[in-house]
Design an enzyme around this catalytic site. Sequence first.
Site, PDB file in Angstrom:
ATOM      1  N   SER A 130       0.866   5.852  -0.418  1.00  0.00           N
ATOM      2  CA  SER A 130       0.138   6.819   0.190  1.00  0.00           C
ATOM      3  C   SER A 130      -1.202   7.197  -0.458  1.00  0.00           C
ATOM      4  O   SER A 130      -2.292   7.630   0.120  1.00  0.00           O
ATOM      5  CB  SER A 130       0.876   8.259  -0.075  1.00  0.00           C
ATOM      6  OG  SER A 130       1.230   8.410  -1.305  1.00  0.00           O
ATOM      7  N   GLY A 139      -2.665   4.536  -3.183  1.00  0.00           N
ATOM      8  CA  GLY A 139      -3.298   3.380  -3.588  1.00  0.00           C
ATOM      9  C   GLY A 139      -2.672   2.131  -3.228  1.00  0.00           C
ATOM     10  O   GLY A 139      -1.515   2.212  -2.608  1.00  0.00           O
ATOM     11  N   ASP A 179       9.046  12.662  -6.356  1.00  0.00           N
ATOM     12  CA  ASP A 179       9.102  11.768  -5.263  1.00  0.00           C
ATOM     13  C   ASP A 179       9.948  10.785  -5.540  1.00  0.00           C
ATOM     14  O   ASP A 179       9.814   9.493  -5.395  1.00  0.00           O
ATOM     15  CB  ASP A 179       7.753  11.263  -5.196  1.00  0.00           C
ATOM     16  CG  ASP A 179       7.603  10.415  -3.812  1.00  0.00           C
ATOM     17  OD1 ASP A 179       8.231  11.134  -2.680  1.00  0.00           O
ATOM     18  OD2 ASP A 179       6.471   9.711  -3.522  1.00  0.00           O
ATOM     19  N   LYS A 192       0.825  -1.122   0.085  1.00  0.00           N
ATOM     20  CA  LYS A 192      -0.064  -0.134   0.134  1.00  0.00           C
ATOM     21  C   LYS A 192       1.133   1.297   0.032  1.00  0.00           C
ATOM     22  O   LYS A 192       1.888   1.120   0.696  1.00  0.00           O
ATOM     23  CB  LYS A 192      -0.927   0.096   1.215  1.00  0.00           C
ATOM     24  CG  LYS A 192      -2.218  -0.830   1.030  1.00  0.00           C
ATOM     25  CD  LYS A 192      -3.163  -0.762   2.300  1.00  0.00           C
ATOM     26  CE  LYS A 192      -4.102  -1.503   2.269  1.00  0.00           C
ATOM     27  NZ  LYS A 192      -5.141  -1.669   3.378  1.00  0.00           N
ATOM     28  N   LYS A 208      -2.876  -0.844  -9.865  1.00  0.00           N
ATOM     29  CA  LYS A 208      -3.133   0.075  -8.605  1.00  0.00           C
ATOM     30  C   LYS A 208      -4.559   0.579  -8.519  1.00  0.00           C
ATOM     31  O   LYS A 208      -5.072   1.072  -9.570  1.00  0.00           O
ATOM     32  CB  LYS A 208      -1.967   1.348  -8.788  1.00  0.00           C
ATOM     33  CG  LYS A 208      -1.870   2.043  -7.334  1.00  0.00           C
ATOM     34  CD  LYS A 208      -0.899   3.202  -7.683  1.00  0.00           C
ATOM     35  CE  LYS A 208       0.469   3.175  -7.217  1.00  0.00           C
ATOM     36  NZ  LYS A 208       1.127   4.183  -7.423  1.00  0.00           N
TER      37      LYS A 208
HETATM   38  N1  LIG Z   1       4.488  -2.236 -11.080  1.00  0.00           N
HETATM   39  C1  LIG Z   1       4.676  -2.873  -9.705  1.00  0.00           C
HETATM   40  N2  LIG Z   1       5.280  -4.096  -9.725  1.00  0.00           N
HETATM   41  C2  LIG Z   1       5.413  -4.759  -8.314  1.00  0.00           C
HETATM   42  N3  LIG Z   1       5.386  -3.919  -7.325  1.00  0.00           N
HETATM   43  C3  LIG Z   1       5.077  -2.630  -7.504  1.00  0.00           C
HETATM   44  C4  LIG Z   1       4.496  -1.926  -8.694  1.00  0.00           C
HETATM   45  N4  LIG Z   1       4.243  -0.771  -8.329  1.00  0.00           N
HETATM   46  C5  LIG Z   1       4.421  -0.484  -7.069  1.00  0.00           C
HETATM   47  N5  LIG Z   1       4.460  -1.738  -6.300  1.00  0.00           N
HETATM   48  C6  LIG Z   1       4.775  -2.038  -4.899  1.00  0.00           C
HETATM   49  O1  LIG Z   1       3.438  -1.769  -4.572  1.00  0.00           O
HETATM   50  C7  LIG Z   1       3.785  -1.093  -3.237  1.00  0.00           C
HETATM   51  C8  LIG Z   1       2.827   0.350  -3.033  1.00  0.00           C
HETATM   52  O2  LIG Z   1       3.552   1.108  -3.945  1.00  0.00           O
HETATM   53  P1  LIG Z   1       3.089   2.714  -4.298  1.00  0.00           P
HETATM   54  O3  LIG Z   1       3.928   3.105  -5.492  1.00  0.00           O
HETATM   55  O4  LIG Z   1       1.691   2.671  -4.328  1.00  0.00           O
HETATM   56  O5  LIG Z   1       3.519   3.334  -2.953  1.00  0.00           O
HETATM   57  P2  LIG Z   1       4.677   3.464  -2.352  1.00  0.00           P
HETATM   58  O6  LIG Z   1       5.917   4.090  -3.259  1.00  0.00           O
HETATM   59  O7  LIG Z   1       5.387   2.575  -1.527  1.00  0.00           O
HETATM   60  O8  LIG Z   1       4.530   4.753  -1.287  1.00  0.00           O
HETATM   61  P3  LIG Z   1       4.121   6.373  -1.571  1.00  0.00           P
HETATM   62  O9  LIG Z   1       3.136   6.133  -2.651  1.00  0.00           O
HETATM   63  O10 LIG Z   1       3.777   6.437  -0.172  1.00  0.00           O
HETATM   64  O11 LIG Z   1       5.414   7.036  -1.997  1.00  0.00           O
HETATM   65  C9  LIG Z   1       5.253  -0.796  -2.852  1.00  0.00           C
HETATM   66  O12 LIG Z   1       5.675  -1.975  -2.084  1.00  0.00           O
HETATM   67  C10 LIG Z   1       5.759  -0.948  -4.286  1.00  0.00           C
HETATM   68  O13 LIG Z   1       7.090  -1.564  -4.177  1.00  0.00           O
END
Ligand SMILES: Nc1ncnc2c1ncn2[C@@H]1O[C@H](COP(=O)(O)OP(=O)(O)OP(=O)(O)O)[C@@H](O)[C@H]1O
Length: 358
Positions: A26, A28, A149, A24, A45
């Site tokens: 921030s 989604g 970010d 998860k 997502k």
């Molecule tokens: N395309 C993808 N394939 C595999 N894992 C993913 C993918 N995109 C995101 N994730 C994983 O899903 C989780 C959530 O990702 P998301 O990008 O929503 O947030 P984040 O980067 O962890 O946090 P924030 O949005 O707060 O910066 C994370 O553990 C991320 O590594």
Amino acid sequence: MAEFDYQDLVKATEGFSPSRLIGKGSHGSVYKGILLKENKVLAIKKSTIGIDHVSNDNSKKLENEICILSSLHDHHHQSPYIINFLGTSHEYSSRKLLVMEFMPNGSLHEMLHAAKTPPSWPKRVEIALQIARAVQFLHENNPLVIHRDIKSANVLFDENWNAKLADYGLAMSRVGSLSHQASQPAGTIGYMDPCYTTPSKLSTKTDVFSYGVVLLEIISSRKAIDVSKSPSSIVEWAVPLSQKHRVPIGEICDPRIGLPPYMEGTIRNLLNVAARCVSSKEENRPCIGEVAMEMNSFCLVERVKVVVASPCSWTCLVRSLILMRRQRRLAKKCKRKCEDYSEISKGKLLLREMLADR
Ligand SMILES: Nc1ncnc2c1ncn2[C@@H]1O[C@H](COP(=O)(O)OP(=O)(O)OP(=O)(O)O)[C@@H](O)[C@H]1O
């Protein structure tokens, strides 16, 4: 932009089951989906539902991410270092979902701070270059995109362990739903540019600062903010240390793996670039194109050094030198033959002319 059938995504994620939840963020939750028809693995997502205004904010961020990613993938030139956008889908409530390539090897944050085997120095240099290339693609794109970010948790690895920049929820561009003027400064503590205090201060150098923090993290494997250490900020710890005379580079480098002498120069150069990127004065920071160019030259030098250092690569080098010599000799022989041939044909021509004269 491909539109996925929502029911197909429900099946692919076993009804968005918690067992398919990758993590998860921030705004989604990301799920692993397997499209049975095509036997294809996806990452999906979905914006997080909360109290009304939070839900609204989250879905706006996801819509912004979709908008930015689709604009980056509209072009004929795509970057191999930007996460692949595959399409969207709509829930019944008309909330949008983002479908992207699945990254099976976790994030750079996990690789540096949680993996049992820390990455080698050549791998770290390669990752640094790949992230620089991703940011360069955003900054040189038309319209320009500022990620806002950049952090190790947003650098993910594909099946070949290539680094790709993900999470465009805060990204800004003229095509995004957020406008420069309206959006308040945002980012992640520890990576955020201290000069970015008002919306108008946003610039490409904001990303360059965050990239510099990631570089320091790659070199030291220390977290951007580590409250158990003093100073807790990686920038405040590493930069003064790197500028002190007679401080061995080993004091800043990841202590878990030894730094081979042939890598010392490269890592010192990397550290210098990082220090320039996190400069408190924006105008002293390089642009990302310059950084990528420097990184590329470090990679080249480092590859040559690896060849020199490893006996196996030595054999390859000697073999290719022998091959090159052989090819040159063959080319010379061939040239000589051609010259002979042209002499013969010249002679024949002369003879023919003489015969014609008679
Ligand atoms: N395309 C993808 N394939 C595999 N894992 C993913 C993918 N995109 C995101 N994730 C994983 O899903 C989780 C959530 O990702 P998301 O990008 O929503 O947030 P984040 O980067 O962890 O946090 P924030 O949005 O707060 O910066 C994370 O553990 C991320 O590594």
